[in-house]
Design an enzyme around this catalytic site. Structure first.
Site, short mmCIF file in Angstrom:
data_model
loop_
_atom_site.label_atom_id
_atom_site.label_comp_id
_atom_site.label_asym_id
_atom_site.label_seq_id
_atom_site.Cartn_x
_atom_site.Cartn_y
_atom_site.Cartn_z
N LYS A 280 6.42 -1.79 1.90
CA LYS A 280 5.24 -1.19 2.53
C LYS A 280 4.09 -2.20 2.42
CE LYS A 280 3.20 3.36 3.27
NZ LYS A 280 3.36 3.39 4.71
N HIS B 102 -0.99 -21.34 -0.42
CA HIS B 102 0.15 -20.48 -0.06
C HIS B 102 0.99 -20.12 -1.28
CE1 HIS B 102 -0.84 -21.86 3.97
NE2 HIS B 102 0.01 -20.98 4.47
N TYR C 127 0.83 -1.21 0.00
CA TYR C 127 0.00 0.00 0.00
C TYR C 127 0.86 1.26 0.00
CZ TYR C 127 0.89 0.97 4.99
OH TYR C 127 1.47 1.29 6.19
N LEU D 75 11.20 1.46 6.80
CA LEU D 75 10.56 1.90 5.57
C LEU D 75 11.30 3.13 5.04
CD1 LEU D 75 7.87 1.24 3.94
CD2 LEU D 75 7.05 3.37 4.92
N GLU E 111 12.90 2.65 13.61
CA GLU E 111 11.90 3.64 13.20
C GLU E 111 10.78 3.63 14.22
OE1 GLU E 111 10.00 2.64 9.44
OE2 GLU E 111 9.91 0.52 9.93
N ARG F 250 -7.69 -21.35 -1.35
CA ARG F 250 -6.61 -20.82 -0.49
C ARG F 250 -5.36 -21.67 -0.71
NH1 ARG F 250 -4.43 -21.80 4.59
NH2 ARG F 250 -3.52 -19.93 5.56
N ARG G 268 7.91 4.14 -4.87
CA ARG G 268 7.99 3.20 -3.74
C ARG G 268 6.94 2.10 -3.87
NH1 ARG G 268 7.48 5.48 2.27
NH2 ARG G 268 5.32 5.69 1.59
#
Ligand code: PDD
Length: 287
Positions: free
Chosen positions: A150, A105, A35, A206, A182, A103, A54
């Protein structure tokens, strides 16, 4: 957020209440997605190119191709902002690997990414409160080793943030092997003898867009800036501590683990850089 407001989902603009994704979406099942959060002042996107770069780096790190060109993203985000030309907004963009048939992996060979974007107001009152200085605590950085991505997998970050909130603090400053990495949702800076210090970019933090701008503006203002590790000891003896993020800008930390930082009020170097930051923002508003 009003359910009447339009959001963007997979090529369409539609009311929030109508935006639906599959329960098999890998973002939902595995947090398999990334995101961005991009501020927009008076309808103008702040550092858009840096955020899109980014986004594409995060996608590459999770083995996804760019899902759209920068121009396509720019058109979409600007359209979302059209009704908000008078206010300051934070634009949220999320891309996941989409829904599989079940589902599993293992990464699918082919997929239709889920692309989502929405905006919500930046609360300026809270920015004013932040400018008076915030309290923070230090916590062990229990997150994974790929914090440069991110990723939407934010459970570590939110549980750490909550520990800070439980102690009536705004942020947690994270320590890994005795060094500050951070904040739970921000980058960290200290000032020592007028020198601005922030940890170098690595897999443990980040690469913040605000971090880069703060360094850029501080260097332009003639402040001595260094990118190097910050030890726990140095953090506690710093003259100033700041935490930066797109939505919270530059937060002066005036109390760490209940002890005053420096003189216990926002420092002189913060005043100087925060004022340059505001001017930078105001120039964008006038464009
Ligand atoms: N987060 N580090 C972490 C872990 C973050 O979550 C953020 C911001 C930052 C600062 O990055 P930037 O300056 O590019 O905003 C650093 C956003 C705002 C969020 O998750 O809402």
């Amino acid at each position: 957020m009003s359910s009447q407001l339009n959001v963007f989902l997979n090529g369409e603009f539609l009311p929030l209440a109508d935006a639906k994704i599959s329960v098999l979406d890998r973002g939902f099942l595995f947090a398999d997605g990334v995101y961005e959060v991009i501020p927009a002042y008076a309808g103008k996107l702040f550092r858009l190119q840096q955020h899109l770069d980014r986004l594409n780096s995060s996608l590459a790190a999770i083995r996804m191709q760019p899902v759209m060109t920068d121009l396509q993203w720019s058109k979409i985000l600007n359209k979302l902002l059209e009704p908000h030309a008078q206010s300051d907004q934070s634009v949220y963009v999320q891309v996941t690997r989409g829904a599989g048939v079940n589902r599993n992996h293992q990464l699918p060979e082919q997929y239709e990414p889920t692309m989502f974007a929405m905006c919500q107001p930046i609360v300026t009152d809270s920015l004013d409160t932040i400018a008076n200085g915030i309290s923070a605590i230090t916590l062990d950085d229990i997150r994974w080793d790929w914090c440069h991505i991110k990723s939407v997998a934010l459970l570590g970050n939110i549980l750490l943030k909550q520990q800070a909130c439980d102690q009536h603090c705004t942020e947690a400053i994270l320590l890994r092997d005795g060094f500050a990495t951070e904040g739970s949702a921000s980058n960290v800076f200290i000032v020592n003898n007028k020198r601005l210090i922030t940890p170098p970019k690595s897999h443990h933090l980040l690469p913040g867009i605000t971090r880069d701008l703060v360094l850029e503006l501080s260097m332009q203002a003639g402040i001595d800036c260094v990118e190097r590790e910050i030890s726990e000891l140095e953090l506690f003896s710093a003259d100033e501590i700041w935490l930066t993020s797109s939505t919270k800008e530059i937060m002066p930390v005036i109390e760490l683990n209940r002890q005053a930082v420096g003189k216990g009020q926002p420092g002189d170097v913060w005043q100087q850089v925060a004022s340059h930051y505001s001017q930078f923002k105001e120039q964008l508003r006038l464009l």
